[in-house]
Motif scaffolding. Structure first.
Motif, short mmCIF file in Angstrom:
data_model
loop_
_atom_site.label_atom_id
_atom_site.label_comp_id
_atom_site.label_asym_id
_atom_site.label_seq_id
_atom_site.Cartn_x
_atom_site.Cartn_y
_atom_site.Cartn_z
N UNK A 41 0.87 -1.28 0.03
CA UNK A 41 -0.11 -0.11 -0.10
C UNK A 41 0.93 1.48 -0.07
N UNK A 42 1.97 1.37 0.70
CA UNK A 42 2.83 2.56 0.83
C UNK A 42 3.51 2.80 -0.44
N UNK A 45 0.80 3.89 -2.84
CA UNK A 45 0.49 5.37 -2.29
C UNK A 45 1.38 6.50 -2.68
N UNK A 46 2.70 6.17 -2.62
CA UNK A 46 3.79 6.98 -2.88
C UNK A 46 3.78 7.61 -4.20
N UNK A 47 3.52 6.39 -5.09
CA UNK A 47 3.35 6.58 -6.48
C UNK A 47 2.21 7.35 -6.93
N UNK A 48 0.89 7.37 -6.37
CA UNK A 48 -0.05 8.00 -6.52
C UNK A 48 -0.04 9.31 -6.15
N UNK A 49 0.51 9.53 -5.03
CA UNK A 49 0.73 11.19 -4.50
C UNK A 49 1.94 12.01 -5.43
N UNK A 50 2.75 11.02 -5.79
CA UNK A 50 3.96 11.78 -6.62
C UNK A 50 3.14 12.22 -7.82
N UNK A 51 2.48 11.30 -8.67
CA UNK A 51 1.96 11.73 -9.93
C UNK A 51 1.12 12.87 -9.75
N UNK A 52 0.08 12.74 -8.44
CA UNK A 52 -1.03 13.79 -8.36
C UNK A 52 -0.30 15.33 -8.32
N UNK A 53 0.85 15.13 -7.50
CA UNK A 53 1.58 16.51 -7.05
C UNK A 53 2.11 17.07 -8.48
N UNK A 54 2.44 16.16 -9.41
CA UNK A 54 3.16 16.57 -10.71
C UNK A 54 2.28 17.10 -11.57
N UNK A 55 1.04 16.45 -11.64
CA UNK A 55 0.06 16.78 -12.68
C UNK A 55 -1.35 17.50 -12.43
N UNK A 56 -1.58 17.85 -11.06
CA UNK A 56 -2.54 18.61 -10.97
C UNK A 56 -2.34 19.91 -11.11
N UNK A 57 -3.39 20.92 -11.38
CA UNK A 57 -2.96 22.24 -11.56
C UNK A 57 -2.30 22.99 -10.13
N UNK A 58 -1.70 23.97 -10.40
CA UNK A 58 -1.24 24.54 -8.95
C UNK A 58 -2.31 24.92 -7.99
N UNK A 59 -2.05 24.80 -6.62
CA UNK A 59 -3.21 24.96 -5.77
C UNK A 59 -2.78 25.80 -4.48
N UNK A 60 -3.31 26.84 -4.30
CA UNK A 60 -2.89 27.70 -3.30
C UNK A 60 -2.67 27.10 -1.87
N UNK A 61 -3.31 26.09 -1.37
CA UNK A 61 -3.48 25.59 -0.18
C UNK A 61 -2.45 24.51 0.03
N UNK A 62 -1.74 24.07 -0.81
CA UNK A 62 -0.76 22.97 -0.58
C UNK A 62 0.43 23.05 -1.60
N UNK A 226 -7.65 5.17 0.73
CA UNK A 226 -7.39 4.35 -0.27
C UNK A 226 -6.30 3.19 -0.10
N UNK A 227 -5.28 3.48 0.82
CA UNK A 227 -4.26 2.97 1.20
C UNK A 227 -3.88 2.20 2.48
N UNK A 228 -5.02 1.77 2.93
CA UNK A 228 -4.90 0.85 4.03
C UNK A 228 -4.24 -0.17 4.06
N UNK A 229 -3.98 -0.99 5.21
CA UNK A 229 -3.37 -2.45 4.93
C UNK A 229 -4.17 -3.24 4.08
N UNK A 230 -5.68 -3.04 3.90
CA UNK A 230 -6.41 -4.00 3.13
C UNK A 230 -6.03 -4.26 1.88
N UNK A 231 -5.34 -2.74 1.42
CA UNK A 231 -4.97 -3.15 -0.17
C UNK A 231 -3.73 -3.97 -0.17
#
Lengths: 323, 303, 247
Positions: A41-42, A45-62, A226-231
């Motif tokens: 799961x880890x 998750x790291x892959x998902x978050x990395x891609x999300x950060x790289x591809x989402x439009x700029x966001x003021x709150x993060x 989405x990335x709990x141990x159950x995954x």
């Protein structure tokens, strides 16, 4: 009506195929190399978050939102997860086999904490939304959109499958097999088992990261839940059912177990009264746990497995005994 | 800095230490890291809860708090019964699952994997039986006493420290002074030699499971009494347990206890210094540090 | 020859069921004998005695100790029945003291008799009695071998089996070990010995058995075997004896 069913089938299969990608990654680590990863799961998750950060439009709150193309996001996901796997592996692969398991378990706990607490980067418990979806222009037409996404997933799985099959037959794959069959002999031939194991573990982790990215863009929204141990458990169940060491089995196992999971979840939500649904869901998980144990006891080669890493590991374990 | 973290750390460390002693025993004698050990803590706590509840309905007097503690006689009685039941649970899981792998001579990692499946099943079974709503041994509130030096503790907490001390000393004496203890150390060093030296290895394995489960049950009850009982208490403690067993050196009972206290204190310190949300990362950092600097731990044998 | 105290018939054994290393051995030791088991590397000597001790699975055949069938008796029960085994390597508990090693060995006795049994062992092996709290892992090779034999003798077994007790020891210690075995045999204990050190073993043996490829290839009196050039060349490796002699 049939079109709806077709669209749903495409959606369902696309989801199953994202699991198939994770499963292929796990197969590189476990099936080909015999390395036990309890923190799937880890890495996803790291892959998902990395891609999300790289591809989402700029966001003021993060932090971030770099608005890069999806392709770059996927590549970044594979690299980040691969590097993380490399770090964990470099630390533990030379030690006892279950130290790697414990370390990956620790990674899973820690990544979960980071997702929740590094709010400026990960968006905390709410996660990251508005992740660009491939073929967003087709979204008006549900069927076409689903089919296009399914096509991409199928292509990724096919490419990985062919690549991994090729790799297994390549000199690198043969060395890996030699190490697994007889570590001493491989060492005597001048191959350094630790290096090859580490490469395989990193490659597997990179594939899991890619799967995480693919899933994130397919759903369009990610959160720590989405990335709990159950995954991790689900993916293990998929690989064990499919038969480890076997890429086709890994894909088939993913589709089958995901199908059973989705079907039983649907059954729970339509037949079980609302106040009892949480309980029924926990029974569903008991079933996965028991199923995993029963497969290990009765059919360690899996339903479709041709070769079993279990017997190989056994012979490896006994290699040093005399006469 | 508020010195109270020492008291908080010692109590959390006592719980981790007791669990880690069980992990280190099963690891050194059964030779695999048991991912289902955390679930023995949770089951121990819920079994004690269920038995205490049953005792309470039999006789209301049993639930009346024994001054100065927050609980009545029902809890210590239930604890004794729950220790036995948790031990039986561990023996049942071994008979159904791990013994078959041992008989076949399966690889260590297959046992680890099976324990992983077992932990999932056991934890979710608890969720099914008791739901994930937190439960409590007692609703009574306790006032912390001043101990001097800026430290405060409730009578319950002091009792926990006492129970931990007694448990660890007992296990240590058992391991060093008795036949079964020597047999356990012999099997942990060399099972084949142990068997031809006349030791019944299967009996040693059963004893190990029972002892580990009994300690897990005590730790689970203490954790439940300290905070609350949830199906996830064992799962959330698993990483600290592994970290303590490895930091202490696999097979070392005093090492596991000491390492448990160290981890408890570090967690409490981190809660004050960084924030409670990062508590769970402390054992990971310690684990990584041990694996980097001294993989055999404080009192482990070089391999 | 007096009655057989330990015998096997048709014994098939090996780590994997489909890969037997011992292929049906009929073998018997009479009470009071000192039998040495010889053979080239890989002949199955070690596997054969490990199977007798219960450390290697037996797939077919039977095994009698004092007329009782002990084929499928657990290893620790065999010890209690009077069959003692000293493995070649790792034959003491290195992380435990000399005293603890012996305490484990006498655990089958009634509590009241244990102290006396340990005293008797210390009287027999005075080297061990000097510092009973020493860790077995800190002992020299010869002392370890003493401790391993002492452990095996703790229950006064009628039969003791030793797997290459001279391996890795210096020549001086080797001769001490063989003297000790001779004395043990003289005290009435039946001894079965696996050895690579052919000359020394034949010198103390009352009978020799040669194993090759998991079967008995030859049997006879030590003096006959020692003088038979063909047997020497093929099975005993006497031609290379100078290379095999422990350093």
């Amino acid at each position: 009506m049939t079109l709806d069913i077709l669209a749903y089938a495409a959606f369902f299969l696309s989801m199953a195929l994202t699991y198939a990608i994770i499963c292929l990654g796990l197969n590189v680590q476990w099936g080909m190399t015999g390395l036990f990863n309890v923190g799937i799961a880890a890495f996803v998750a790291v892959g998902a978050y990395t891609s999300a950060l790289l591809t989402t439009p700029p966001s003021p709150d993060r932090f971030g939102g770099f608005d890069l193309p999806i392709f770059v996001g996927w590549l970044g996901a594979a690299i980040t997860s691969g590097l993380l796997s490399w770090a964990v592996g470099a630390l533990t692969i030379r030690l006892r086999s279950d130290y790697l398991a414990i370390a990956t378990f620790g990674i899973a706990v820690t990544v979960q904490l980071c997702m929740l607490n590094l709010q400026p980067i990960t968006g905390g418990a709410f996660g990251i939304g508005f992740i660009p979806r491939p073929f967003a222009g087709l979204q008006e037409n549900a069927l076409l959109f689903s089919l296009a996404n399914f096509g991409v997933m199928a292509l990724v799985v096919l490419a990985l499958y062919l690549g991994l099959e090729h790799l297994a037959k390549s000199p690198w794959g043969r060395v890996l097999r030699a190490i697994r069959e007889d570590e001493m002999a491989a060492q005597a031939l001048g191959k350094r088992p630790i290096r090859f194991r580490l490469q395989a573990f990193s490659l597997g982790g990179a594939i899991m990261g890619l799967a995480g990215a693919a899933q994130a863009h397919f759903i369009g929204f990610i959160a720590p839940d989405n990335y709990m141990p159950i995954l991790t458990f689900q993916v293990w169940a998929m690989l064990i059912v499919g038969g480890s060491g076997n890429n086709r089995g890994a894909i088939a196992g993913a589709v089958l177990v995901w199908g059973l999971w989705a079907l039983s979840a649907a059954a729970v939500s339509s037949f079980v009264p609302a106040e009892q649904q949480a309980r029924a869901a926990s029974l569903q998980i008991v079933a996965i746990g028991v199923g995993l144990c029963l497969m290990l006891l009765w059919r360690p080669r899996g339903l479709f497995g041709e070769v079993s890493p279990l017997t190989r590991l056994k012979s490896l374990r006994r290699a040093p005994s005399k006469e | 800095m508020n010195p109270q973290f020492i008291m908080d750390g010692l109590i959390a460390g006592a719980i981790i230490g007791l669990g880690a002693v069980g992990v280190t025993l099963t690891y050194s004698i059964l030779r695999f890291s048991n991912f289902a050990h955390g679930e023995l803590l949770s089951w121990g706590a819920y079994l004690a809860l269920a038995v205490a509840g049953a005792l309470g309905t039999l006789s209301a007097g049993l639930t009346k708090p024994i001054a100065p503690f927050s609980f009545g006689w029902a809890l210590p009685l239930a604890a004794v019964i729950a220790i036995g039941l948790t031990g039986l649970l561990a023996l049942a899981v071994d008979a159904l699952l791990f013994s078959s792998f041992r008989r076949r001579g399966s690889a260590i990692i297959i046992m680890v994997m099976a324990s992983f499946g077992a932990s999932l099943a056991l934890r979710s079974l608890l969720e099914f039986l008791f739901t994930s709503r937190p439960a409590y041994f007692t609703k009574a509130l306790q006032i912390a006493m001043k101990l001097g030096g800026g430290l405060r503790a409730t009578p319950d907490q002091l009792l926990m420290l006492g129970v931990t001390l007694v448990s660890v000393v007992t296990v240590h004496l058992l391991m060093t002074r008795t036949d079964i203890g020597r047999a356990m150390r012999a099997v942990s060093e060399n099972p084949a030699l142990a068997s031809i030296a006349g030791i019944d290895v299967r009996r040693v394995i059963r004893t190990t499971w029972f002892l580990g489960a009994a300690l897990a049950c005590v730790a689970g009850i203490m954790s439940g009494l300290l905070i609350q009982i949830r199906p996830y208490i064992g799962h959330d403690l698993l990483l600290p347990l592994f970290a303590a067993a490895i930091l202490g050196g696999i097979g070392s009972v005093p090492g596991a206890m000491l390492a448990g206290l160290i981890i408890g204190l570090c967690e409490a310190l981190a809660v004050q210094a960084v924030g409670a949300e990062w508590r769970a990362a402390v054992s990971f950092v310690i684990l990584i540090a041990v694996l980097l600097v001294r993989p055999r731990g404080l009192f482990g044998k070089a391999s | 020859m007096t009655g057989s105290i330990l015998s096997t018939s048709g014994l098939v054994a090996g780590y994997e069921p489909d890969l037997p290393i011992v292929h049906g051995i009929d073998f018997s030791v009479a009470s009071g004998e000192l039998v040495v088991l010889l053979g080239p590397n890989g002949a199955g000597k070690s596997t054969f005695v490990k199977a007798i001790a219960g450390l290697v699975p037996i797939h077919a055949g039977t095994m009698l100790l004092n007329g009782r069938d002990i084929t499928h008796v657990a290893p620790h029960r065999k010890v209690a029945e009077g069959l003692a085994f000293v493995p070649q390597t790792e034959n003491v508990f290195a992380t435990m003291t000399i005293l603890e090693n012996l305490q484990i060995a006498v655990a089958h006795l009634a509590k009241a008799k244990r102290a006396a049994a340990i005293e008797a062992l210390f009287a027999r092996f005075p080297d061990l009695a000097a510092r009973p709290s020493r860790l077995a892992g800190a002992l020299s090779g010869g002392q370890r071998q003493m401790l391993a034999v002492a452990r095996a003798l703790a229950l006064d077994p009628p039969v003791i089996i030793l797997d290459e007790p001279s391996a890795g020891l210096s020549p001086k210690i080797v001769s001490e070990v063989f003297e000790m075995l001779k004395a043990i045999n003289a005290s009435g204990v039946t001894v079965l010995l696996v050895e690579q050190n052919v000359k020394a073993a034949l010198a103390i043996a009352s009978r020799a058995v040669i194993l090759a490829e998991g079967r008995i290839a030859h049997e006879g009196l030590p003096q006959d075997l020692a003088s038979d050039p063909l047997v020497g060349k093929i099975y005993l490796g006497t031609a290379h004896d100078h290379q095999k002699a422990p350093a």
